[in-house]
Design an enzyme around this catalytic site. Structure first.
Site: not given
Ligand SMILES: [Zn+2]
Length: 459
Positions: A352, A66, A234, A334
């Site tokens: 999400f 992030r 994923h 993830d």
């Protein structure tokens, strides 16, 4: 630099086909020797690892740190501390930051911050397209020169097949894998959970499995056409796994990863804890020695909202089967931190993703090893040789001369993941209150201790 001898652990090093009780000698940040009862000078510090697994430092090739741009959720400093607690010594950070990692100077800035503030190794993935928009290729050659280990538009998927074809051609020239978040936007639209029984019952818009499968199929065909390497991120659906299995059989350069939530949870969990434990969660505690209380959660819990979504029990079984037979090469978290205020909204409006670095190893051990589906060595390979091969890393091994990145874990430790134990800036995990089996107890990066759960490994 100091030397250190880790004695008496079960050394599992899939790169060297080793699984035996042995000692590991670290010298000047490198692996100096591995073998039973090593003879070393008495002055060298010794640490007992009896009853623990000693393995190459674990690698997670799918992590969202992030930074830059969303440091309220996580930073390079906090995210790498979380990684160390989970037993990870190397992470690959995804480029969907603000701004995205789409040019050499952003790559350099992240590598600089990681070197000064990071607890573990941070490898960088660059974008496939500018601004993740899928319209114009990012400068893949200069990204490679700046040090990226892969390109991906993760969070997004290039919809234009021609764009993906060119990306694979350029990435091949640069010897980089292309990682794809496989999602056909026209099929997925604004779906928020797996399209099926529970989405109908809960009145939530469906994200159909075919929305992933069509892109997996496209990517495989393009990898075959271009000779580039595609890595499907994923995977969540049974047919996606089948497509990758078939492509590998034909010799296509494709690899794939699975996340712990996809091989642990199902869409029933969106209907609440009771719905999940009654059907799909039955048998979760079967490998545990102690009888634990199972956690409960309400329906519409936004910590069950991830992309791609958790799907049916049959999909979950196919993911596990894919890990067992080698179709799926890698386990990755993830790790996707979001602030409480973002998740504490209606299911439709929540972002999400969930955090995952601290529960990843434990869920893999619980769901794959303690359920007797995967041996310990095969499991460790999903976190070491698997990602190292795809990303062309010299890590993920205890070979003499390699960086002394080492993880110690207790495969049988039973514990409960609690909110106040997490080192992340964000708390969006569906696994708080869950009994887990297996825990990382210590980790070293280039010979430096970065995680020491019991404080017993500090010399
Ligand atoms: Zn993704």
């Amino acid at each position: 630099m100091n030397s250190l001898l880790i004695t008496g652990g079960r050394v599992i090093d899939p790169a060297n086909r080793m699984d035996a009780i042995a000692d590991v000698l670290i010298k000047d940040g490198k692996i100096a020797a591995v073998g039973p009862k090593l003879k070393v000078p008495a002055k060298i510090t010794r640490l007992k690892a009896d009853g623990l697994v000693v393995c190459p430092g674990l690698i997670d090739m799918h992590v969202h740190l992030r930074e830059p741009g969303q440091t309220a959720k996580e930073t390079i400093a906090t995210g790498t501390r979380v990684a160390a607690r989970g037993g990870f010594t190397t992470v690959v950070c995804m480029p969907n930051t603000i701004p995205p990692i789409e040019n050499a100077s952003t790559v350099a800035a992240i590598r600089q911050t990681a070197a000064s503030q990071g607890t573990v190794n941070v490898l960088v993935a660059g974008t496939i397209t500018k601004n993740l928009a899928g319209e114009e290729l990012a400068p893949i050659g200069s990204l490679k020169q700046a040090g990226v280990v892969a390109v991906t538009d993760d969070g997004h998927c290039p919809q234009n097949g021609e764009m993906m074809r060119r990306a694979l051609e350029y990435a091949k020239m640069c010897d980089l894998p292309v990682l794809d978040h496989c999602q056909d936007n026209a099929l997925v639209m604004d779906g928020v959970m797996h399209e099926g029984y529970w989405s109908t019952l809960l009145g939530l818009r469906g994200w159909p499995a075919v929305g992933e499968e069509t892109m997996v199929a496209r990517d495989i065909l393009l990898a075959e056409l271009t000779g580039g390497h595609v890595h499907c991120q994923h995977l969540s659906a049974a047919r996606s796994v089948a497509l990758v299995r078939e492509a590998k059989r034909k010799g296509v350069s494709v690899s794939a990863e699975a996340c712990p939530h996809h091989f642990t949870l199902t869409h029933a969990a969106v209907a609440g804890g009771e719905a999940f434990w009654k059907e799909d969660g039955k048998g979760y505690l079967s490998g545990f020695a102690k009888r634990w209380e199972l956690p409960s959660w309400p329906n519409y819990d936004t910590n069950l909202k991830m992309n791609p979504p958790i799907r049916t029990a049959a999909d979950r079984e196919a993911i596990i089967e894919g890990l067992v037979d080698g179709t799926l090469d890698v386990i990755a978290s993830d790790h996707a931190p979001h602030c409480d205020f973002e998740k504490e909204v209606e299911f439709d409006f929540a972002p999400f993703g969930i955090i995952g670095l601290e529960t990843e190893l434990a869920l893999a051990l619980t769901q794959l090893y303690h359920s007797k589906r995967l041996g310990l060595s095969e499991l460790v390979a999903k976190f070491t040789t698997g990602p190292a091969r795809i990303l062309r890393l010299t890590k993920g091994t205890l070979s003499v001369g390699a960086d002394a990145d080492i993880t110690l874990f207790d495969p049988d430790r039973e514990w409960v993941f609690e909110r106040n134990q997490s080192a992340s800036k964000s708390y969006n995990s569906p696994f708080f209150g869950w009994p887990l089996k297996g825990k990382a107890t210590a980790a070293w990066v280039a010979g430096k201790l970065v995680w020491d759960e019991r404080g017993s490994f500090s010399p």
